[in-house]
Design an enzyme around this catalytic site. Structure first.
Site, PDB file in Angstrom:
ATOM      1  N   PRO A 267      42.640  37.382  44.010  1.00 31.64           N
ATOM      2  CA  PRO A 267      42.326  38.560  44.835  1.00 31.64           C
ATOM      3  C   PRO A 267      41.161  39.416  44.348  1.00 31.64           C
ATOM      4  CG  PRO A 267      44.188  39.033  43.443  1.00 31.64           C
ATOM      5  CD  PRO A 267      43.840  37.600  43.172  1.00 31.64           C
ATOM      6  N   GLY A 268      40.467  38.990  43.272  1.00 30.87           N
ATOM      7  CA  GLY A 268      39.219  39.646  42.930  1.00 30.87           C
ATOM      8  C   GLY A 268      39.137  40.337  41.587  1.00 30.87           C
ATOM      9  N   LYS A 270      38.980  39.430  38.449  1.00 25.93           N
ATOM     10  CA  LYS A 270      37.992  38.971  37.469  1.00 25.93           C
ATOM     11  C   LYS A 270      36.570  39.184  37.974  1.00 25.93           C
ATOM     12  CE  LYS A 270      41.034  35.838  35.067  1.00 25.93           C
ATOM     13  NZ  LYS A 270      42.205  36.130  35.925  1.00 25.93           N
ATOM     14  N   ASP A 288      36.173  31.465  47.196  1.00 25.28           N
ATOM     15  CA  ASP A 288      37.590  31.114  47.255  1.00 25.28           C
ATOM     16  C   ASP A 288      37.820  30.157  48.406  1.00 25.28           C
ATOM     17  OD1 ASP A 288      40.167  32.249  45.762  1.00 25.28           O
ATOM     18  OD2 ASP A 288      40.734  31.697  47.793  1.00 25.28           O
ATOM     19  N   CYS A 385      47.093  31.382  34.275  1.00 21.99           N
ATOM     20  CA  CYS A 385      48.212  32.271  33.935  1.00 21.99           C
ATOM     21  C   CYS A 385      49.478  31.443  33.758  1.00 21.99           C
ATOM     22  CB  CYS A 385      48.400  33.365  34.988  1.00 21.99           C
ATOM     23  SG  CYS A 385      48.729  32.763  36.656  1.00 21.99           S
TER      24      CYS A 385
END
Length: 443
Positions: A267-268, A270, A288, A385
């Site tokens: 969702p942005g 980084k 994306d 992650c």
């Protein structure tokens, strides 16, 4: 039933049925139901706790039900088992709910929804209080480690096996997932410094501390998000980002005036970190696979007063000749099994082996493809992650063995140092999400 007649428990019952029957994501269902049923204050809190909690503890709750019910769990109607899970969850995990209220409210809900099962549900819950209680749950023996860990920490056997293969003893990691994480904020240093933000929070009566490793974050002392924080987010001073992601951004270390690609951007977070570290100078392209999610990047950039980000729908595993040798830094935060964020996404506890086994090949194909977008002398930063070594170290070691143009480069963020250009962040050690970071440089 009209909107204003829904209680926290009746709304939770409906949400849990939908999540199980239609495989809806709990966070989306919760956000939707809070609006639909106009839940506020304590009712909103109880509703959220029950939905997340029942999903999170499903294996443990079903194990207990199996010990209490003469009828096998797999033979119980889904509505019945949902109500039993709700009642037991309140009895075991919600200390502020009196036992009488947990039982009576669950039975009353059963009378409204499935009257024929109300007496059975009442009997099972009272049997739990009479024979077991939350302090005497007979977990499986530790000499059956997978079964013990699965029931004790409510994780599927496949997840337990992956963590066991990656770590000698996964129990400390699983125990860390059981702790509700505190909210961590990434500071927009284009607008405010960390010292200024901490002072502003103190003036508002909000307790916060600097993040231990990231030089750009603060950790709120509490589990909720105060209204004042929401205002700071909307004003672009901060955004929510775990310290692990902040560390990954710092490891990539993009410079002002350079060209950066974030190839799996949504969702942005980084992309935002990179743009802030670049002092909003240079070129930053956020790609994306999912076009509809790119609006999150655009809106977030606007809120943060970042104007160097360009967004584009793009599959990271498909070669784009126009990008070859074009970037000083490529950020490659690949799709993964998410085993490092189990504390925040309860559905991940039940991932299957099949779902996880196909990921390393996808991750490698993205990494291999985007490595060609890096200029000679530039940086490629890979992250996930998850805590699955097959998605982390194994992918990087394979890439390095097959890509003679790249070498691992050690990095340091705060007190943390990588080993061979790789760093694994552990929730039980570092107090962050479980996370893996690798920094590579093209020769």
């Amino acid at each position: 039933m009209t909107k204003n007649k829904f209680t926290a428990r009746s709304a939770a019952y409906r949400s849990l049925i939908l999540c199980e029957r239609d495989k809806k994501y709990s966070n989306l269902e919760i956000d939707s139901s809070i609006r639909r049923f106009a839940l506020e204050g304590a009712e909103k809190g109880l509703y959220t706790a029950i939905v997340y909690g029942v999903i999170e503890r499903r294996i443990t709750l079903d194990y207990i039900i199996g010990k209490l019910s003469a009828k096998p769990v797999e033979k119980l109607d889904s509505q019945v088992i949902t109500l039993l899970r709700m009642g037991l969850y309140q009895l075991i995990y919600l200390d502020r709910i009196p036992e009488s209220a947990a039982v009576n409210e669950t039975v009353n809900l059963a009378k409204a929804e499935i009257p024929k099962a109300a007496s059975f549900i009442n009997a099972v819950l009272r049997n739990f209080l009479r024979t077991m209680g939350k302090d005497k749950i007979p977990y499986p023996p530790k000499n059956d480690p997978v079964n013990y860990l699965s029931v004790r920490y409510s994780c599927g056997a496949d997840v337990i096996n992956v963590l066991s293969e990656s770590f000698f003893d996964p129990e400390p990691v699983l125990a860390a997932f059981d702790a509700q994480p505190e909210v961590t904020l990434r500071i927009n240093t284009l607008k405010i410094s960390r010292e200024e933000l901490l002072s502003k929070l103190s003036d508002k009566g909000i307790s916060a501390t600097p993040t231990k490793y990231s030089p750009y974050g603060v950790r709120l002392c509490g589990k909720s998000l105060p209204k004042e924080i929401s205002e700071l987010i909307s004003e672009g001073y901060v955004y929510i980002q775990d310290e692990a992601s902040q560390i990954a951004g710092a490891a990539a270390d993009p410079k002002p005036g350079t060209t950066v690609l974030d190839v799996c951007a949504c969702p942005g977070g980084k992309s935002f970190s990179a743009a802030i570290l670049m002092e909003n100078r240079g070129k930053l392209k956020s790609f994306d696979l999912h076009k509809n999610k790119l609006s999150l990047v655009k809106s977030g950039a606007g809120r943060l007063s970042i104007d160097i980000i360009e967004t584009e729908e793009k599959n990271g595993s498909l070669r784009d000749d126009t990008l070859l040798d074009s970037a000083d830094t490529v950020i490659c935060d690949v799709p993964c099994s998410g085993l490092g964020v189990i504390a925040k996404k309860p559905e991940i506890r039940y991932k299957s082996q099949d779902e996880m086994e196909r990921l390393p090949e996808i991750q490698y194909s993205i990494l291999k493809n985007v490595s060609e977008y890096v200029k000679h002398g530039g940086v490629l930063c890979y992250s996930t992650c998850t805590l699955n070594k097959k998605e982390n170290e194994d992918v990087i070691l394979r890439f390095l063995s097959e890509s003679s143009e790249y070498m691992a480069e050690d990095f340091r963020v705060g007190e943390l140092s990588s080993n061979g250009g790789m760093l694994t962040l552990m929730p039980n050690v570092h107090g962050t999400d479980g996370f893996f970071i690798a920094k590579l440089r093209r020769k």
